[in-house]
Design an enzyme around this catalytic site. Structure first.
Site, PDB file in Angstrom:
ATOM      1  N   CYS A  10       0.831  -1.215   0.000  1.00 17.21           N
ATOM      2  CA  CYS A  10       0.000   0.000   0.000  1.00 17.21           C
ATOM      3  C   CYS A  10       0.861   1.260   0.000  1.00 17.21           C
ATOM      4  CB  CYS A  10      -0.923  -0.033   1.216  1.00 17.21           C
ATOM      5  SG  CYS A  10      -1.649   1.558   1.641  1.00 17.21           S
ATOM      6  N   CYS A  69       0.311   3.526   2.973  1.00 16.28           N
ATOM      7  CA  CYS A  69       0.928   2.946   4.170  1.00 16.28           C
ATOM      8  C   CYS A  69       2.424   3.263   4.202  1.00 16.28           C
ATOM      9  CB  CYS A  69       0.724   1.428   4.193  1.00 16.28           C
ATOM     10  SG  CYS A  69      -1.003   0.907   4.100  1.00 16.28           S
ATOM     11  N   CYS A 127     -16.656  12.968 -17.214  1.00 17.56           N
ATOM     12  CA  CYS A 127     -17.709  12.336 -16.416  1.00 17.56           C
ATOM     13  C   CYS A 127     -18.511  11.322 -17.234  1.00 17.56           C
ATOM     14  CB  CYS A 127     -18.628  13.423 -15.860  1.00 17.56           C
ATOM     15  SG  CYS A 127     -20.210  12.834 -15.253  1.00 17.56           S
ATOM     16  N   CYS A 147     -22.236  12.056 -17.458  1.00 20.67           N
ATOM     17  CA  CYS A 147     -22.502  13.150 -18.399  1.00 20.67           C
ATOM     18  C   CYS A 147     -22.542  12.625 -19.834  1.00 20.67           C
ATOM     19  CB  CYS A 147     -21.426  14.230 -18.275  1.00 20.67           C
ATOM     20  SG  CYS A 147     -21.269  14.925 -16.608  1.00 20.67           S
TER      21      CYS A 147
END
Length: 524
Positions: free
Chosen positions: A61, A64, A403, A406
């Site tokens: 991660c 992390c 989007c 959209c």
């Protein structure tokens, strides 16, 4: 004026994502004060330690890894305070992480008083200082009561966040404790009975406390007075802004002035000037420094070019931006020496802003000379002139090109525009429009997400109505029937449009047949 604070936080996400020390491995070194826990040792460790911050992580991660050096530093600082920091590797201890409801990495949970069943999600920042401050407060009462000036000064000396203190005035005490419960994560609260100062805030970087000069009895009647005061006075006069502290500046509801600096020496050079300016205009403008080497891209959110050093003001309540004049990009690129900001120019812009004489920097595309479809393209410069036409119902779609929602809406929205444009009566009464919100600044519109669709009804366009139904053609028609100022028979218009389409389709089919017949009987 309505401005969505979500978009402000999103626009500032670059700060939060870039805020990090040099990343190391996600797992703390074996010789650090961070305790590695397993399914076998976890419960006993919580039962043996009164305050534990547990990080549930995965070695791969990135967040992390960014947190790791801060976590290690905080663990070392807190070890002597009987506060434990632990780590659990969820790629190994899968059952334990599943039992704790871990859904993302890193997840930090606070365990207090040996309670295994009711941990709290960590609510502090992800820097060493933020973790240290947060965890130290977990072993303190919400309000610390001291008996002497010496004890108060001891708290002030060690404080890493604003300290709010009162003299235990009976008219204020109940409100003071309730505010302390609400804001204990952000501030340290101290009660010093007998003090001559009824209520004050002490900033970590300042020598003198800021006293509350209002009517204490009014605070008791309306605790929001104290909340509003704290949100302004507990902020530094001038200092580095981060992704963690940005929220506090937004909540203060005070315009934010940015000084983008190019190096640490430049920051130090201007610190005294900006501190004095901030004290002069306290409560009217907040002043912050921003490292252009890390956060230079944020200049674009202020409608400024990346030319540093830079000074700009963002009025977050209206979402208007103001800045010192900049060079043309070609001229800036030819410069051989660094640009220096003149303090007199900064002071002038601040004074003009406060007096309402400064001109905002509005981001806008050029007004199109020709509209290419029945969906009218609006830009920043033309928005108000079109949207606030009192005689027309104007439906505006605020969208972003990237989007997906959209893009799926586009053909439906086009069809709605085509339907209304097909009728001689309705085409002069209705405007179906759209604006690319990534390229145009629009004021007084609350954008919750993309697309946001708003109707400005004829005759009452200052009372816009937000479309919130499923984005289907029939829902748009129903919405206009119920909310439009101009009344037309949408059903007849729609039926007529469909009939015209069907008639056109039949005509097109006949043309194709005739073309085929002509081809089949064509002879040399």
């Amino acid at each position: 004026m309505l401005v969505n604070k979500k978009t402000l936080f999103q626009a500032f996400a670059i700060l939060a994502s870039a805020l990090s020390a040099k990343a190391q491995e996600a797992s703390a070194p074996d010789d650090s004060a961070v305790v590695k826990l397993t399914s076998e040792t976890f419960e006993d460790f919580i039962k043996e330690n009164p305050v534990v911050l547990a990080e549930f992580f995965a070695p791969w991660c990135g967040h992390c890894k960014t947190l790791a050096p801060h976590y290690v530093e905080a663990a070392a600082a807190l070890e002597s305070e009987d506060i434990a920091l632990a780590q659990i590797d969820c790629t190994v201890e899968q059952d334990l992480c599943m039992k704790q409801g871990i859904r993302g990495y890193p997840s930090l949970k606070l365990f207090k008083n040996h309670d295994l069943e009711n941990p709290k999600d960590y609510a502090g920042g992800r820097t060493a200082n933020a973790i240290i401050t947060y965890m130290k407060k977990q072993i303190l009462p919400t309000v610390q009561v001291v008996d002497s000036q010496k004890d108060l000064e001891a708290i002030l000396t060690k404080a890493t966040q604003p300290v709010i203190f009162s003299n235990g005035d009976a008219a204020l005490n109940e409100t003071f404790f309730s505010i302390a419960d609400k804001f204990s994560e952000e501030y340290t609260f101290v009660s010093f009975p007998g003090s001559k100062v009824k209520l004050a805030v002490q900033l970590p970087s300042e020598a003198e406390a800021i006293e509350y000069n209002g009517d204490i009895t009014e605070v008791e009647k309306n605790p929001e007075i104290l909340e509003s005061w704290l949100k302004v006075e507990a902020l530094p006069y001038f200092g580095e802004i981060t992704g963690e502290s940005f929220g506090s500046y937004v909540e203060s509801d005070v315009p934010l002035a940015y000084f983008f600096y190019t190096d640490d020496d430049e920051f130090e050079e201007y610190t005294e000037f900006f501190t004095d300016l901030a004290k002069e205009h306290r409560g009217k403008i907040n002043f912050v420094g921003l490292d252009s080497r890390k956060f230079g891209k944020h200049a674009e959110n202020l409608n400024m070019d990346e030319q540093f050093p830079l000074f700009a003001i963002h009025n977050m309540s209206s979402n208007l931006k103001y800045g010192l004049p900049q060079l043309a990009k070609e001229e800036f690129e030819k410069l051989t020496e660094a640009v220096k900001l003149e303090t007199k120019d900064i002071s002038k812009l601040v004074n003009e802003f406060l007096s309402g004489k400064s001109e905002a920097i509005i981001k806008s595309e050029e007004v199109p000379e020709v509209q290419e479809s029945n969906v009218i393209k609006i830009v920043g410069k033309s928005h108000d002139g079109i949207a606030y036409d009192e005689e027309k119902d104007v439906l505006v779609k605020y969208y972003a090109p990237w989007c997906g929602h959209c893009k799926r809406l586009a053909p439906i929205y086009e069809e709605l525009a085509d339907i209304l444009a097909s009728d001689e009566d309705s085409k002069d009464k209705f405007v179906i429009a759209e604006v690319d919100s990534t390229l145009n600044d629009i004021q007084d519109v609350e954008i919750e997400g993309f697309p946001t669709i708003v109707l400005y009804p004829a005759g009452k366009n200052t009372e816009p109505v937000v479309f919130s139904s499923q984005r289907e053609l029939t829902n748009f028609i129903t919405f206009l029937e119920e909310n439009a100022g101009n009344k037309v028979d949408f059903q007849i218009i729609h039926d007529s449009y469909k009939s015209a389409l069907e008639a056109q389709k039949v005509a097109d089919d006949l043309d194709e047949v005739e073309e085929d017949e002509d081809f089949e009987h064509d002879e040399l």
